[in-house]
Scaffold this motif. Structure first.
Motif, PDB file in Angstrom:
ATOM      1  N   LEU A 224       0.817  -1.210   0.000  1.00 49.09           N
ATOM      2  CA  LEU A 224       0.000   0.000   0.000  1.00 49.09           C
ATOM      3  C   LEU A 224       0.853   1.263   0.000  1.00 49.09           C
ATOM      4  O   LEU A 224       0.300   2.372   0.016  1.00 49.09           O
ATOM      5  CB  LEU A 224      -0.924   0.011   1.229  1.00 49.09           C
ATOM      6  CG  LEU A 224      -1.921  -1.144   1.328  1.00 49.09           C
ATOM      7  CD1 LEU A 224      -2.761  -1.010   2.581  1.00 49.09           C
ATOM      8  CD2 LEU A 224      -2.807  -1.216   0.087  1.00 49.09           C
ATOM      9  N   ASP A 238     -11.015   1.368   5.461  1.00 47.47           N
ATOM     10  CA  ASP A 238     -10.267   1.939   4.348  1.00 47.47           C
ATOM     11  C   ASP A 238      -9.111   1.035   3.925  1.00 47.47           C
ATOM     12  O   ASP A 238      -8.941   0.733   2.739  1.00 47.47           O
ATOM     13  CB  ASP A 238      -9.750   3.323   4.748  1.00 47.47           C
ATOM     14  CG  ASP A 238      -8.926   3.982   3.667  1.00 47.47           C
ATOM     15  OD1 ASP A 238      -9.508   4.633   2.805  1.00 47.47           O
ATOM     16  OD2 ASP A 238      -7.682   3.835   3.692  1.00 47.47           O
ATOM     17  N   ARG A 242      -8.636  -1.135   0.301  1.00 46.55           N
ATOM     18  CA  ARG A 242      -7.497  -0.947  -0.591  1.00 46.55           C
ATOM     19  C   ARG A 242      -6.724  -2.248  -0.793  1.00 46.55           C
ATOM     20  O   ARG A 242      -6.202  -2.506  -1.873  1.00 46.55           O
ATOM     21  CB  ARG A 242      -6.581   0.152  -0.043  1.00 46.55           C
ATOM     22  CG  ARG A 242      -7.208   1.537  -0.191  1.00 46.55           C
ATOM     23  CD  ARG A 242      -6.254   2.651   0.147  1.00 46.55           C
ATOM     24  NE  ARG A 242      -5.948   2.671   1.555  1.00 46.55           N
ATOM     25  CZ  ARG A 242      -4.721   2.669   2.069  1.00 46.55           C
ATOM     26  NH1 ARG A 242      -3.680   2.615   1.274  1.00 46.55           N
ATOM     27  NH2 ARG A 242      -4.539   2.714   3.364  1.00 46.55           N
ATOM     28  N   THR A 245      -8.849  -4.358  -3.298  1.00 43.85           N
ATOM     29  CA  THR A 245      -8.779  -3.909  -4.686  1.00 43.85           C
ATOM     30  C   THR A 245      -7.408  -4.157  -5.306  1.00 43.85           C
ATOM     31  O   THR A 245      -7.254  -4.014  -6.525  1.00 43.85           O
ATOM     32  CB  THR A 245      -9.108  -2.403  -4.777  1.00 43.85           C
ATOM     33  OG1 THR A 245      -8.224  -1.656  -3.924  1.00 43.85           O
ATOM     34  CG2 THR A 245     -10.544  -2.160  -4.361  1.00 43.85           C
ATOM     35  N   ARG A 246      -6.429  -4.515  -4.488  1.00 41.30           N
ATOM     36  CA  ARG A 246      -5.102  -4.850  -5.004  1.00 41.30           C
ATOM     37  C   ARG A 246      -4.883  -6.350  -5.135  1.00 41.30           C
ATOM     38  O   ARG A 246      -3.758  -6.807  -5.315  1.00 41.30           O
ATOM     39  CB  ARG A 246      -4.022  -4.227  -4.110  1.00 41.30           C
ATOM     40  CG  ARG A 246      -3.843  -2.730  -4.347  1.00 41.30           C
ATOM     41  CD  ARG A 246      -3.034  -2.086  -3.229  1.00 41.30           C
ATOM     42  NE  ARG A 246      -2.711  -0.690  -3.538  1.00 41.30           N
ATOM     43  CZ  ARG A 246      -3.551   0.321  -3.433  1.00 41.30           C
ATOM     44  NH1 ARG A 246      -4.811   0.084  -3.047  1.00 41.30           N
ATOM     45  NH2 ARG A 246      -3.183   1.559  -3.722  1.00 41.30           N
ATOM     46  N   CYS A 283     -15.460   6.356   2.691  1.00 40.95           N
ATOM     47  CA  CYS A 283     -14.913   5.220   1.947  1.00 40.95           C
ATOM     48  C   CYS A 283     -15.609   5.008   0.607  1.00 40.95           C
ATOM     49  O   CYS A 283     -15.200   4.128  -0.161  1.00 40.95           O
ATOM     50  CB  CYS A 283     -15.002   3.937   2.792  1.00 40.95           C
ATOM     51  SG  CYS A 283     -13.781   3.873   4.138  1.00 40.95           S
ATOM     52  N   HIS A 286     -13.724   4.713  -2.722  1.00 36.62           N
ATOM     53  CA  HIS A 286     -13.129   3.472  -3.227  1.00 36.62           C
ATOM     54  C   HIS A 286     -14.062   2.715  -4.174  1.00 36.62           C
ATOM     55  O   HIS A 286     -13.672   1.676  -4.707  1.00 36.62           O
ATOM     56  CB  HIS A 286     -12.748   2.556  -2.059  1.00 36.62           C
ATOM     57  CG  HIS A 286     -11.690   3.126  -1.170  1.00 36.62           C
ATOM     58  ND1 HIS A 286     -10.435   3.445  -1.631  1.00 36.62           N
ATOM     59  CD2 HIS A 286     -11.705   3.440   0.158  1.00 36.62           C
ATOM     60  CE1 HIS A 286      -9.711   3.920  -0.626  1.00 36.62           C
ATOM     61  NE2 HIS A 286     -10.454   3.938   0.451  1.00 36.62           N
ATOM     62  N   ALA A 289     -12.654   1.980  -7.623  1.00 40.36           N
ATOM     63  CA  ALA A 289     -11.606   0.954  -7.565  1.00 40.36           C
ATOM     64  C   ALA A 289     -12.206  -0.432  -7.406  1.00 40.36           C
ATOM     65  O   ALA A 289     -11.723  -1.409  -7.991  1.00 40.36           O
ATOM     66  CB  ALA A 289     -10.638   1.250  -6.427  1.00 40.36           C
TER      67      ALA A 289
END
Length: 540
Positions: A224, A238, A242, A245-246, A283, A286, A289
């Motif tokens: 991140l 949050d 993230r 989504t990765r 949030c 996001h 994403a």
């Protein structure tokens, strides 16, 4: 728009929410739990405890955490500029499993995310990654007012055997649920959410991370960037989004729990939930994403549904208030249309109101029975109380909306109440095993914003029986099952800069600074981890 059409639109909201609840219940039945094992190797757990004016509860938390079995964990308390005796309470513990880092102004009190990033950089630039590997170090975020169950680490460790696992969230319960109706309601809320929704998210692969009892793999955090946690009011949600989504996967573990202190008044509860609601709305950034992420369709749909759920809180509350008033009082009966429920006659309409307003009661009752908190008659009674208490979220939504209009985004501190008997328990534990672990606890004070980090060394963590092997032969920690993890150039550069900063501070302390000159800030010689890759490319 006619009155009937308005009522029908509002009725669609509870119908949707009830249908979603029962779909989540069905999905929760398919959640699977990996087999628990006594050995938690090859992992090393760093339990990070952000603390801001926590003198009333921090002692009990440390005392309970030190009872966890095994030698592969550390308690890292970060005092974020407390005005009370938080640091003094922590320093009473004679265990070398406890580390205290104290942040002072002007870097202190910049939010929980800043505190967690402080701990992250301390771990990243210590020798721990060289000993265990980035994949085998797990950062555990704890509240300062918690107690854990004996299998807290052993139940979670198997989830990290899957290489795609970024984080694991454990169940949450209230340690003071019997204090009053407010604390009891919070216990019912977390029990229902964990058994129905958290289990469903686990089955769908869409589990989110919470603030307390949150396990995150260090290598996932490094993906991140230099500052994994943000200033978001719900930094836990949050960071989980993230990571998802990765390409990482988060899990929910229902076989162990962390017990925290419930707020004991309606005012404190509103303040806490308004912060959560505000953070949840933030949030929404996001959502693009999530839409563009490569993940199974049902997982993506569930994440989006969870993100957008707060938008339905106000319409749901308005419908419930209107229908409840019309049903119970019958004030509008003389002028009401035929379809509106009346306090007499037509039981089918009474039942329709009950289903629309209290249709999730069976789900809450099932959760309480599964958790062993009540049998059927009492579970049904408590479930009605829980569903009716959900109006608190509508009030929190209005408070959060007001804060958004004012553009207020501070970290609202949750007030604590003292835990009876905590002071005596601290002293008893502090004298119990003063020499069990190696080295001496270090207290580090942060006066400037820099990358100088807590000097965590290998000898501070290795159990006593492995000290000779480590020091004389320079081999890794005994656990042969440690998976090798490449020490990246970024990590080596960040660690070297941290050591350079510590050396400079030591030299400055013994050398008199000439009058008229000011000592340079440590940040001038310490490098930001996020810029290291650029420097690596330049060297090449």
């Amino acid at each position: 728009m006619s009155f009937e059409a308005t009522f029908a639109i509002l009725a669609a909201v509870p119908i949707y929410m009830i249908a979603w609840g029962y779909l989540m219940f069905a999905a929760s039945l398919f959640a699977r739990v990996p087999r628990e094992r006594e050995d938690t190797s090859p992992y090393f757990f760093v339990l990070v405890i952000p603390a801001l004016n926590e003198e009333l509860v921090i002692g009990n938390t440390i005392r309970r955490l030190l009872t966890l079995p095994g030698d592969n964990y550390l308690l890292f308390v970060v005092d974020d500029g407390s005005d009370d005796d938080t640091a003094s309470v922590v320093e009473r513990f004679n265990s070398d499993k406890v580390r205290l880092s104290t942040r002072k102004a002007p870097v202190a009190r910049k939010g929980k995310g800043a505190v967690l990033n402080h701990a992250y950089h301390a771990i990243l630039t210590s020798e721990l990654p060289e000993i265990y590997g980035l994949d085998n170090i797990v950062v555990v975020v704890m509240d300062a007012d918690c107690e854990v169950e004996p299998n807290f680490l052993t139940a979670v460790a198997p989830y990290f055997d899957r290489s795609e696992t970024a984080g694991v969230q454990v169940g949450v319960r209230m340690m003071n649920q019997k204090d009053n109706l407010v604390t009891l309601w919070q216990q019912l809320e977390f029990t229902t959410f964990n058994w129905v929704f958290s289990q469903a998210h686990e089955a769908l692969g869409s589990a989110s991370l919470g603030g307390n009892g949150q396990f995150v793999r260090l290598s996932a955090l490094t993906s991140l960037g230099g500052l994994p946690w943000t200033a978001c009011l719900t930094e836990d949600l949050d960071v989980g989004l993230r990571l998802a989504t990765r390409g990482w996967t988060n899990h929910y573990c229902n076989t162990t729990k962390v017990h925290q202190q419930a707020v004991s008044s309606v005012r404190r509860l509103l303040r806490q939930r308004s912060r959560w609601y505000h953070g949840h709305l933030s949030c929404w950034r996001h959502i693009p994403a999530v839409l563009g992420a490569r993940m199974p369709f049902l997982r993506k749909l569930d994440i989006l549904n969870y993100l957008l759920a707060p938008a339905l809180v106000v319409p749901l509350g308005l419908f419930s208030i209107f229908a409840f008033t019309a049903f119970m009082l019958g004030v509008l009966a003389p002028v009401a249309p035929d379809w509106m429920p009346r306090p007499v006659a037509d039981p089918s309409r009474w039942m329709a109101w009950y289903v629309l307003g209290l249709g999730t009661v069976p789900l809450a009752a099932w959760a309480l029975i599964k958790d062993g908190q009540a049998r059927l008659p009492r579970a049904l009674l408590l479930s009605h109380f829980y569903v009716a208490g959900g109006y608190i979220w509508m009030a929190a939504a209005f408070m959060a909306g007001w804060r958004l209009l004012q553009r207020s985004g501070g970290w609202l501190k949750t007030a604590r109440t003292p835990i009876p008997g905590d002071e005596v328990a601290v002293l008893e534990r502090a004298d119990a095993e003063p020499d069990r672990y190696l080295a001496t606890r270090t207290t580090v004070y942060w006066l400037q914003e820099s990358r100088q980090l807590l000097p965590l060394r290998a000898d501070n963590f290795l159990p006593r029986h492995t000290r000779r092997e480590h020091v004389t032969t320079a081999v890794n920690y005994e656990a042969a099952s440690i998976r090798p993890s490449r020490v990246t150039g970024e990590l080596l550069m960040a660690r070297g800069q941290a050591h350079l900063g510590r050396l400079r501070q030591t030299l400055a302390a013994i050398k008199e600074v000439p009058s008229g000159r000011s000592r340079r800030d440590d940040s001038e010689v310490l490098v930001d981890v996020s810029t290291v890759k650029k420097r690596e490319l330049a060297v090449r």
